[in-house]
Enzyme design. Structure first.
Site, PDB file in Angstrom:
ATOM      1  N   ARG A 195      -0.257   3.319   4.160  1.00  0.00           N
ATOM      2  CA  ARG A 195       0.861   2.366   4.117  1.00  0.00           C
ATOM      3  C   ARG A 195       0.821   1.500   5.375  1.00  0.00           C
ATOM      4  O   ARG A 195       0.024   1.724   6.268  1.00  0.00           O
ATOM      5  CB  ARG A 195       2.191   3.118   4.007  1.00  0.00           C
ATOM      6  CG  ARG A 195       2.234   4.311   4.915  1.00  0.00           C
ATOM      7  CD  ARG A 195       3.561   4.658   5.436  1.00  0.00           C
ATOM      8  NE  ARG A 195       4.144   3.585   6.214  1.00  0.00           N
ATOM      9  CZ  ARG A 195       3.825   3.288   7.477  1.00  0.00           C
ATOM     10  NH1 ARG A 195       2.881   3.954   8.126  1.00  0.00           N
ATOM     11  NH2 ARG A 195       4.425   2.299   8.109  1.00  0.00           N
ATOM     12  N   GLY A 196       1.780   0.556   5.443  1.00  0.00           N
ATOM     13  CA  GLY A 196       1.767  -0.388   6.552  1.00  0.00           C
ATOM     14  C   GLY A 196       0.983  -1.615   6.127  1.00  0.00           C
ATOM     15  O   GLY A 196      -0.099  -1.499   5.523  1.00  0.00           O
ATOM     16  N   ALA A 197       1.533  -2.788   6.423  1.00  0.00           N
ATOM     17  CA  ALA A 197       0.972  -4.018   5.855  1.00  0.00           C
ATOM     18  C   ALA A 197      -0.523  -4.221   6.143  1.00  0.00           C
ATOM     19  O   ALA A 197      -1.325  -4.385   5.203  1.00  0.00           O
ATOM     20  CB  ALA A 197       1.797  -5.210   6.327  1.00  0.00           C
ATOM     21  N   ARG A 241       1.491  -2.861  -4.465  1.00  0.00           N
ATOM     22  CA  ARG A 241       2.739  -3.048  -3.704  1.00  0.00           C
ATOM     23  C   ARG A 241       2.975  -4.548  -3.529  1.00  0.00           C
ATOM     24  O   ARG A 241       2.034  -5.288  -3.227  1.00  0.00           O
ATOM     25  CB  ARG A 241       2.673  -2.347  -2.335  1.00  0.00           C
ATOM     26  CG  ARG A 241       2.608  -0.813  -2.469  1.00  0.00           C
ATOM     27  CD  ARG A 241       2.911  -0.115  -1.157  1.00  0.00           C
ATOM     28  NE  ARG A 241       4.321  -0.171  -0.814  1.00  0.00           N
ATOM     29  CZ  ARG A 241       4.804   0.188   0.380  1.00  0.00           C
ATOM     30  NH1 ARG A 241       3.982   0.621   1.322  1.00  0.00           N
ATOM     31  NH2 ARG A 241       6.093   0.115   0.624  1.00  0.00           N
ATOM     32  N   ASP A 245       5.994  -7.258   7.249  1.00  0.00           N
ATOM     33  CA  ASP A 245       5.155  -7.165   6.042  1.00  0.00           C
ATOM     34  C   ASP A 245       4.798  -8.540   5.498  1.00  0.00           C
ATOM     35  O   ASP A 245       3.800  -8.716   4.806  1.00  0.00           O
ATOM     36  CB  ASP A 245       5.862  -6.343   4.975  1.00  0.00           C
ATOM     37  CG  ASP A 245       5.925  -4.892   5.406  1.00  0.00           C
ATOM     38  OD1 ASP A 245       6.833  -4.546   6.180  1.00  0.00           O
ATOM     39  OD2 ASP A 245       5.031  -4.120   5.019  1.00  0.00           O
ATOM     40  N   ASN A 260      10.582  -6.978   6.757  1.00  0.00           N
ATOM     41  CA  ASN A 260      10.139  -5.694   7.309  1.00  0.00           C
ATOM     42  C   ASN A 260      10.970  -4.593   6.641  1.00  0.00           C
ATOM     43  O   ASN A 260      11.846  -4.877   5.808  1.00  0.00           O
ATOM     44  CB  ASN A 260      10.291  -5.685   8.831  1.00  0.00           C
ATOM     45  CG  ASN A 260       9.584  -4.487   9.477  1.00  0.00           C
ATOM     46  OD1 ASN A 260       8.427  -4.203   9.160  1.00  0.00           O
ATOM     47  ND2 ASN A 260      10.257  -3.787  10.372  1.00  0.00           N
ATOM     48  N   LYS A 261      10.705  -3.371   7.012  1.00  0.00           N
ATOM     49  CA  LYS A 261      11.366  -2.219   6.395  1.00  0.00           C
ATOM     50  C   LYS A 261      12.884  -2.382   6.340  1.00  0.00           C
ATOM     51  O   LYS A 261      13.499  -2.877   7.279  1.00  0.00           O
ATOM     52  CB  LYS A 261      10.979  -0.964   7.199  1.00  0.00           C
ATOM     53  CG  LYS A 261      11.492   0.347   6.687  1.00  0.00           C
ATOM     54  CD  LYS A 261      11.205   0.598   5.227  1.00  0.00           C
ATOM     55  CE  LYS A 261       9.735   0.450   4.885  1.00  0.00           C
ATOM     56  NZ  LYS A 261       9.485   0.477   3.425  1.00  0.00           N
TER      57      LYS A 261
HETATM   58  O1  MRU Z   1       6.782   0.819   3.263  1.00  0.00           O
HETATM   59  P1  MRU Z   1       5.874   0.836   4.456  1.00  0.00           P
HETATM   60  O2  MRU Z   1       5.920   2.111   5.206  1.00  0.00           O
HETATM   61  O3  MRU Z   1       4.475   0.404   4.098  1.00  0.00           O
HETATM   62  O4  MRU Z   1       6.502  -0.284   5.389  1.00  0.00           O
HETATM   63  C1  MRU Z   1       5.869  -0.567   6.603  1.00  0.00           C
HETATM   64  C2  MRU Z   1       6.640  -1.491   7.449  1.00  0.00           C
HETATM   65  O5  MRU Z   1       7.687  -1.974   7.090  1.00  0.00           O
HETATM   66  C3  MRU Z   1       6.006  -1.866   8.742  1.00  0.00           C
HETATM   67  O6  MRU Z   1       6.979  -2.147   9.713  1.00  0.00           O
HETATM   68  C4  MRU Z   1       5.147  -3.120   8.514  1.00  0.00           C
HETATM   69  O7  MRU Z   1       4.246  -2.911   7.480  1.00  0.00           O
HETATM   70  C5  MRU Z   1       4.413  -3.510   9.721  1.00  0.00           C
HETATM   71  S1  MRU Z   1       2.987  -2.504   9.918  1.00  0.00           S
HETATM   72  C6  MRU Z   1       2.150  -2.879  11.308  1.00  0.00           C
END
Ligand code: MRU
Length: 361
Positions: free
Chosen positions: A53-55, A90, A241, A251-252
Protein backbone atom coordinates in the site's frame (compact mmCIF):
# COMPACT_ATOMS: atom_id res chain seq x y z
CA UNK A 1 15.79 1.53 5.32
CA UNK A 2 16.67 -1.06 7.92
CA UNK A 3 14.85 -3.70 9.95
CA UNK A 4 17.05 -4.93 12.78
CA UNK A 5 20.18 -3.83 10.94
CA UNK A 6 19.24 -5.40 7.56
CA UNK A 7 18.51 -3.03 4.65
CA UNK A 8 15.16 -3.56 2.95
CA UNK A 9 13.12 -1.96 0.24
CA UNK A 10 9.35 -2.40 0.18
CA UNK A 11 9.44 -4.25 -3.14
CA UNK A 12 12.32 -6.19 -4.66
CA UNK A 13 13.06 -9.04 -7.05
CA UNK A 14 13.66 -12.51 -5.61
CA UNK A 15 16.93 -14.36 -6.25
CA UNK A 16 15.31 -16.02 -9.28
CA UNK A 17 15.26 -12.46 -10.79
CA UNK A 18 11.63 -12.69 -11.88
CA UNK A 19 9.29 -13.23 -8.95
CA UNK A 20 8.56 -10.24 -6.75
CA UNK A 21 8.96 -9.88 -3.01
CA UNK A 22 6.93 -7.54 -0.84
CA UNK A 23 6.46 -7.23 2.91
CA UNK A 24 2.94 -8.30 3.92
CA UNK A 25 1.81 -5.07 5.56
CA UNK A 26 -1.37 -6.66 6.90
CA UNK A 27 0.87 -8.68 9.25
CA UNK A 28 2.84 -5.74 10.64
CA UNK A 29 3.70 -4.88 13.37
CA UNK A 30 3.21 -8.41 14.71
CA UNK A 31 5.40 -10.23 12.23
CA UNK A 32 7.65 -9.47 9.28
CA UNK A 33 6.30 -11.75 6.55
CA UNK A 34 7.79 -11.64 3.08
CA UNK A 35 5.35 -12.50 0.30
CA UNK A 36 6.40 -13.85 -3.09
CA UNK A 37 4.26 -12.69 -6.01
CA UNK A 38 4.38 -14.85 -9.14
CA UNK A 39 1.31 -13.87 -11.15
CA UNK A 40 -0.70 -10.83 -12.24
CA UNK A 41 -3.55 -11.90 -9.99
CA UNK A 42 -1.33 -12.22 -6.94
CA UNK A 43 -0.01 -8.71 -7.56
CA UNK A 44 -3.53 -7.33 -8.05
CA UNK A 45 -4.73 -9.05 -4.88
CA UNK A 46 -1.77 -7.69 -2.89
CA UNK A 47 -2.66 -4.13 -3.91
CA UNK A 48 -6.41 -4.48 -3.42
CA UNK A 49 -6.15 -6.20 -0.04
CA UNK A 50 -3.47 -3.70 1.05
CA UNK A 51 -0.81 -6.31 1.70
CA UNK A 52 1.13 -3.64 -0.15
CA UNK A 53 0.00 0.00 0.00
CA UNK A 54 0.98 3.65 -0.14
CA UNK A 55 0.75 5.67 -3.33
CA UNK A 56 4.31 5.34 -4.73
CA UNK A 57 4.60 1.71 -3.68
CA UNK A 58 1.42 0.51 -5.37
CA UNK A 59 2.72 2.11 -8.57
CA UNK A 60 5.97 0.16 -8.35
CA UNK A 61 4.23 -3.12 -7.42
CA UNK A 62 1.76 -2.68 -10.30
CA UNK A 63 4.69 -2.17 -12.69
CA UNK A 64 6.15 -5.48 -11.50
CA UNK A 65 2.66 -7.01 -11.68
CA UNK A 66 2.62 -6.16 -15.36
CA UNK A 67 5.99 -7.89 -15.74
CA UNK A 68 4.47 -11.03 -14.21
CA UNK A 69 1.48 -10.74 -16.55
CA UNK A 70 3.74 -10.42 -19.59
CA UNK A 71 5.55 -13.63 -18.65
CA UNK A 72 2.22 -15.41 -19.13
CA UNK A 73 1.17 -13.57 -22.30
CA UNK A 74 3.12 -10.71 -23.90
CA UNK A 75 0.68 -10.04 -26.74
CA UNK A 76 -0.60 -6.49 -27.10
CA UNK A 77 -4.21 -7.39 -26.30
CA UNK A 78 -3.24 -9.23 -23.12
CA UNK A 79 -0.87 -6.44 -22.07
CA UNK A 80 -3.55 -3.75 -22.41
CA UNK A 81 -6.10 -5.92 -20.60
CA UNK A 82 -3.73 -6.78 -17.75
CA UNK A 83 -2.63 -3.17 -17.27
CA UNK A 84 -6.30 -2.14 -17.04
CA UNK A 85 -6.97 -4.89 -14.52
CA UNK A 86 -4.06 -3.78 -12.33
CA UNK A 87 -5.11 -0.14 -12.67
CA UNK A 88 -8.58 -0.97 -11.36
CA UNK A 89 -7.29 -2.28 -8.02
CA UNK A 90 -7.38 1.08 -6.19
CA UNK A 91 -8.79 4.39 -7.45
CA UNK A 92 -7.35 7.31 -5.47
CA UNK A 93 -3.54 7.17 -5.72
CA UNK A 94 -2.60 8.42 -9.16
CA UNK A 95 0.84 6.78 -8.95
CA UNK A 96 -0.84 3.52 -9.95
CA UNK A 97 -2.09 4.85 -13.29
CA UNK A 98 1.13 6.84 -13.74
CA UNK A 99 3.34 3.75 -13.39
CA UNK A 100 1.19 1.58 -15.65
CA UNK A 101 0.98 4.30 -18.32
CA UNK A 102 4.74 4.66 -18.23
CA UNK A 103 5.13 0.89 -18.65
CA UNK A 104 2.66 0.82 -21.57
CA UNK A 105 4.28 3.78 -23.29
CA UNK A 106 7.60 1.94 -23.17
CA UNK A 107 6.18 -1.47 -24.11
CA UNK A 108 3.81 -0.58 -26.94
CA UNK A 109 6.82 0.20 -29.13
CA UNK A 110 8.73 -2.89 -28.03
CA UNK A 111 8.62 -6.12 -30.10
CA UNK A 112 6.61 -8.84 -28.33
CA UNK A 113 9.66 -11.07 -27.94
CA UNK A 114 11.52 -8.36 -26.03
CA UNK A 115 8.65 -7.16 -23.87
CA UNK A 116 9.34 -9.19 -20.72
CA UNK A 117 12.97 -8.06 -20.43
CA UNK A 118 12.06 -4.47 -21.26
CA UNK A 119 9.26 -4.49 -18.70
CA UNK A 120 11.52 -5.68 -15.89
CA UNK A 121 14.08 -3.02 -16.78
CA UNK A 122 11.41 -0.30 -16.75
CA UNK A 123 9.90 -1.49 -13.46
CA UNK A 124 13.36 -1.45 -11.89
CA UNK A 125 13.83 2.14 -13.11
CA UNK A 126 10.48 3.16 -11.61
CA UNK A 127 11.52 1.63 -8.28
CA UNK A 128 14.99 3.18 -8.27
CA UNK A 129 13.65 6.60 -9.26
CA UNK A 130 11.08 6.50 -6.48
CA UNK A 131 13.76 5.77 -3.88
CA UNK A 132 15.94 8.61 -5.23
CA UNK A 133 13.03 11.08 -5.35
CA UNK A 134 12.10 10.33 -1.78
CA UNK A 135 15.66 10.77 -0.61
CA UNK A 136 15.62 14.20 -2.28
CA UNK A 137 12.31 15.02 -0.54
CA UNK A 138 14.13 14.22 2.69
CA UNK A 139 16.85 16.77 1.90
CA UNK A 140 14.37 19.49 0.93
CA UNK A 141 12.20 18.82 3.97
CA UNK A 142 15.20 18.80 6.33
CA UNK A 143 15.43 22.61 5.99
CA UNK A 144 11.94 22.96 7.51
CA UNK A 145 12.86 20.83 10.48
CA UNK A 146 16.16 22.67 10.98
CA UNK A 147 14.23 25.96 10.98
CA UNK A 148 11.90 24.62 13.69
CA UNK A 149 14.69 23.77 16.14
CA UNK A 150 14.22 25.47 19.51
CA UNK A 151 16.67 25.13 22.40
CA UNK A 152 15.81 22.68 25.12
CA UNK A 153 13.08 20.72 23.34
CA UNK A 154 12.77 18.33 20.42
CA UNK A 155 11.19 19.39 17.15
CA UNK A 156 7.69 17.91 17.36
CA UNK A 157 6.30 16.75 14.04
CA UNK A 158 2.79 15.34 13.67
CA UNK A 159 2.04 12.93 10.85
CA UNK A 160 -1.05 11.04 9.70
CA UNK A 161 -1.30 7.55 8.19
CA UNK A 162 1.90 5.94 6.94
CA UNK A 163 3.93 7.90 4.43
CA UNK A 164 7.16 6.23 5.39
CA UNK A 165 9.40 3.76 3.61
CA UNK A 166 6.69 1.11 3.84
CA UNK A 167 4.50 3.30 1.61
CA UNK A 168 7.16 3.89 -1.03
CA UNK A 169 10.04 1.88 -2.45
CA UNK A 170 12.36 3.42 0.14
CA UNK A 171 12.68 6.43 2.51
CA UNK A 172 9.01 7.47 2.42
CA UNK A 173 7.66 10.92 1.64
CA UNK A 174 6.44 12.58 4.86
CA UNK A 175 8.89 10.53 6.90
CA UNK A 176 11.89 11.17 4.62
CA UNK A 177 12.60 14.62 6.15
CA UNK A 178 12.17 13.08 9.60
CA UNK A 179 14.67 10.29 8.91
CA UNK A 180 17.07 12.79 7.33
CA UNK A 181 16.84 15.10 10.34
CA UNK A 182 17.21 12.22 12.79
CA UNK A 183 20.25 10.91 10.88
CA UNK A 184 21.74 14.43 11.03
CA UNK A 185 21.51 14.37 14.82
CA UNK A 186 18.54 16.72 15.24
CA UNK A 187 16.49 16.13 18.38
CA UNK A 188 13.14 15.15 16.88
CA UNK A 189 9.95 13.55 18.14
CA UNK A 190 6.96 12.40 16.07
CA UNK A 191 3.30 12.42 17.08
CA UNK A 192 1.89 9.43 15.18
CA UNK A 193 -1.86 9.58 14.49
CA UNK A 194 -3.23 6.05 14.93
CA UNK A 195 -5.15 6.51 11.64
CA UNK A 196 -8.40 4.65 12.02
CA UNK A 197 -9.90 2.64 10.55
CA UNK A 198 -6.92 0.60 9.36
CA UNK A 199 -4.42 1.99 11.86
CA UNK A 200 -1.59 2.63 9.42
CA UNK A 201 -0.09 5.08 11.93
CA UNK A 202 -0.27 2.81 14.95
CA UNK A 203 0.70 -0.36 13.08
CA UNK A 204 3.13 0.85 10.41
CA UNK A 205 4.49 4.35 11.07
CA UNK A 206 5.19 3.62 14.74
CA UNK A 207 6.83 0.32 13.79
CA UNK A 208 9.13 1.75 11.14
CA UNK A 209 10.09 4.80 13.24
CA UNK A 210 10.83 2.46 16.13
CA UNK A 211 13.00 0.21 13.96
CA UNK A 212 15.03 3.27 13.00
CA UNK A 213 15.21 4.54 16.59
CA UNK A 214 13.22 7.73 15.98
CA UNK A 215 11.43 8.92 19.17
CA UNK A 216 7.67 8.87 18.65
CA UNK A 217 4.34 8.65 20.45
CA UNK A 218 1.15 7.11 19.05
CA UNK A 219 -1.91 9.28 19.67
CA UNK A 220 -5.61 8.90 18.98
CA UNK A 221 -6.63 10.56 15.74
CA UNK A 222 -8.59 13.15 17.64
CA UNK A 223 -5.68 14.32 19.82
CA UNK A 224 -3.81 16.44 17.27
CA UNK A 225 -5.86 19.62 17.73
CA UNK A 226 -5.31 19.52 21.47
CA UNK A 227 -1.54 19.19 21.06
CA UNK A 228 -1.49 22.05 18.58
CA UNK A 229 -3.40 24.33 20.99
CA UNK A 230 -0.74 23.67 23.60
CA UNK A 231 2.33 24.40 21.45
CA UNK A 232 3.25 20.72 21.29
CA UNK A 233 3.38 20.50 17.48
CA UNK A 234 5.98 22.49 15.51
CA UNK A 235 4.88 21.28 12.11
CA UNK A 236 2.64 18.74 10.42
CA UNK A 237 4.02 16.71 7.51
CA UNK A 238 1.76 14.29 5.64
CA UNK A 239 1.99 12.38 2.38
CA UNK A 240 -0.46 12.40 -0.52
CA UNK A 241 -2.16 10.00 -2.89
CA UNK A 242 -3.03 12.55 -5.54
CA UNK A 243 -2.32 16.27 -5.78
CA UNK A 244 -4.14 18.44 -8.29
CA UNK A 245 -2.15 20.90 -10.44
CA UNK A 246 -3.57 23.59 -8.15
CA UNK A 247 -2.19 21.98 -4.97
CA UNK A 248 -5.28 20.28 -3.49
CA UNK A 249 -4.01 17.12 -1.77
CA UNK A 250 -5.83 13.82 -1.29
CA UNK A 251 -4.50 11.77 1.58
CA UNK A 252 -5.76 9.28 4.16
CA UNK A 253 -9.14 10.11 5.68
CA UNK A 254 -8.73 12.57 8.54
CA UNK A 255 -5.90 14.56 6.98
CA UNK A 256 -8.25 17.45 6.18
CA UNK A 257 -9.25 17.78 9.84
CA UNK A 258 -5.57 18.02 10.82
CA UNK A 259 -5.11 20.80 8.28
CA UNK A 260 -8.07 22.70 9.76
CA UNK A 261 -6.65 22.37 13.26
CA UNK A 262 -3.20 23.41 12.03
CA UNK A 263 -4.60 26.54 10.38
CA UNK A 264 -6.50 27.52 13.53
CA UNK A 265 -3.28 27.21 15.55
CA UNK A 266 -0.79 28.68 13.05
CA UNK A 267 1.03 25.37 12.77
CA UNK A 268 2.71 24.87 9.36
CA UNK A 269 1.04 22.06 7.39
CA UNK A 270 3.28 20.54 4.68
CA UNK A 271 2.49 17.87 2.11
CA UNK A 272 5.42 15.77 0.90
CA UNK A 273 5.10 13.88 -2.38
CA UNK A 274 7.08 12.92 -5.47
CA UNK A 275 5.98 14.41 -8.79
CA UNK A 276 4.50 11.01 -9.69
CA UNK A 277 1.68 11.88 -7.25
CA UNK A 278 0.66 15.03 -9.15
CA UNK A 279 -2.37 14.72 -11.41
CA UNK A 280 -1.72 17.49 -13.92
CA UNK A 281 -5.17 16.97 -15.49
CA UNK A 282 -7.09 18.13 -12.39
CA UNK A 283 -7.66 21.72 -11.29
CA UNK A 284 -10.23 21.05 -8.54
CA UNK A 285 -9.08 18.23 -6.30
CA UNK A 286 -11.95 18.47 -3.83
CA UNK A 287 -14.46 17.96 -6.62
CA UNK A 288 -12.59 15.64 -8.94
CA UNK A 289 -10.22 13.32 -7.08
CA UNK A 290 -11.94 9.92 -6.84
CA UNK A 291 -12.28 8.80 -3.23
CA UNK A 292 -12.06 5.08 -2.56
CA UNK A 293 -14.91 3.66 -0.49
CA UNK A 294 -13.69 0.57 1.32
CA UNK A 295 -15.46 -2.19 3.20
CA UNK A 296 -17.56 -1.20 6.23
CA UNK A 297 -15.87 -4.09 8.04
CA UNK A 298 -12.72 -1.95 8.33
CA UNK A 299 -14.74 0.41 10.57
CA UNK A 300 -16.83 -2.13 12.47
CA UNK A 301 -13.95 -4.53 13.19
CA UNK A 302 -10.50 -4.14 14.71
CA UNK A 303 -7.52 -6.48 14.61
CA UNK A 304 -4.90 -6.78 17.31
CA UNK A 305 -2.73 -9.16 19.28
CA UNK A 306 -4.11 -10.84 22.37
CA UNK A 307 -2.01 -11.32 25.50
CA UNK A 308 -1.25 -14.93 24.47
CA UNK A 309 0.19 -13.72 21.14
CA UNK A 310 -2.79 -14.74 19.00
CA UNK A 311 -3.85 -12.24 16.34
CA UNK A 312 -7.60 -11.65 16.62
CA UNK A 313 -10.21 -9.58 14.82
CA UNK A 314 -13.22 -8.42 16.79
CA UNK A 315 -16.28 -6.29 16.13
CA UNK A 316 -16.38 -2.96 17.99
CA UNK A 317 -19.70 -1.68 16.61
CA UNK A 318 -23.13 -3.01 17.54
CA UNK A 319 -24.28 -5.78 15.22
CA UNK A 320 -27.11 -3.81 13.60
CA UNK A 321 -25.34 -0.46 12.98
CA UNK A 322 -24.18 0.21 9.43
CA UNK A 323 -20.81 1.89 8.80
CA UNK A 324 -19.36 4.04 6.00
CA UNK A 325 -15.68 4.01 5.09
CA UNK A 326 -14.35 6.72 2.75
CA UNK A 327 -10.61 5.96 2.70
CA UNK A 328 -9.32 9.42 1.73
CA UNK A 329 -10.20 13.09 1.94
CA UNK A 330 -8.92 16.13 0.09
CA UNK A 331 -7.24 19.04 1.83
CA UNK A 332 -7.79 22.19 -0.25
CA UNK A 333 -4.63 24.03 -1.27
CA UNK A 334 -5.56 27.07 0.83
CA UNK A 335 -4.94 25.03 4.00
CA UNK A 336 -1.57 23.69 2.83
CA UNK A 337 1.49 25.74 3.83
CA UNK A 338 3.52 24.19 1.02
CA UNK A 339 4.53 21.11 -0.94
CA UNK A 340 7.82 19.23 -0.63
CA UNK A 341 8.81 17.51 -3.87
CA UNK A 342 12.00 15.96 -5.22
CA UNK A 343 12.78 19.25 -6.94
CA UNK A 344 12.32 21.39 -3.85
CA UNK A 345 9.56 23.14 -1.93
CA UNK A 346 6.83 25.32 -3.37
CA UNK A 347 3.51 26.90 -2.50
CA UNK A 348 0.45 24.68 -2.89
CA UNK A 349 -0.71 26.36 -6.08
CA UNK A 350 -0.48 26.01 -9.83
CA UNK A 351 2.15 28.76 -9.94
CA UNK A 352 4.13 27.04 -7.21
CA UNK A 353 4.09 23.65 -8.90
CA UNK A 354 4.89 25.14 -12.32
CA UNK A 355 7.88 26.97 -10.85
CA UNK A 356 9.35 23.55 -10.02
CA UNK A 357 7.99 21.70 -13.08
CA UNK A 358 8.04 24.31 -15.90
CA UNK A 359 7.76 21.56 -18.51
CA UNK A 360 4.09 21.19 -17.42
CA UNK A 361 3.15 24.72 -18.53
O1 MRU B 1 -4.74 3.41 2.02
P1 MRU B 1 -3.25 3.57 2.06
O2 MRU B 1 -2.64 3.01 3.29
O3 MRU B 1 -2.60 3.09 0.80
O4 MRU B 1 -3.07 5.15 2.13
C1 MRU B 1 -1.77 5.67 2.15
C2 MRU B 1 -1.74 7.12 2.39
O5 MRU B 1 -2.74 7.77 2.51
C3 MRU B 1 -0.39 7.74 2.39
O6 MRU B 1 -0.35 8.86 3.23
C4 MRU B 1 -0.06 8.18 0.95
O7 MRU B 1 -0.19 7.11 0.07
C5 MRU B 1 1.29 8.73 0.84
S1 MRU B 1 2.47 7.43 0.77
C6 MRU B 1 4.03 8.01 0.69
Amino acid sequence: MKIDGIAYRSVWLADDRWSVHILDQTKLPWSVDILRLTTRDEAAHAIKSMQTRGAPLIGAVAAYGLCLALRADASTDAMERDAALLNATRPTAVNLAWALNRMLTRLRNTPVAERVATAYAEAALIADEDAAQNEAIGRHGLKLIEAAVRPGRPVNVLTHCNAGWLATVDWGTALAPIYTAFNAGIDIHVWVDETRPRNQGAALTAWELGKHGVPHTVVADNAGGHFMQHDMVDLVIVGADRVSRTGDAANKIGTYLKALAARDNNVPFWVAMPSTTIDWTLTDGVRDIPIEERSAAEVTDMTGRLADGTIATMRVVSADSPAANPAFDVTPARLVTGLITERGRCSASEAGLLSLFPERQ
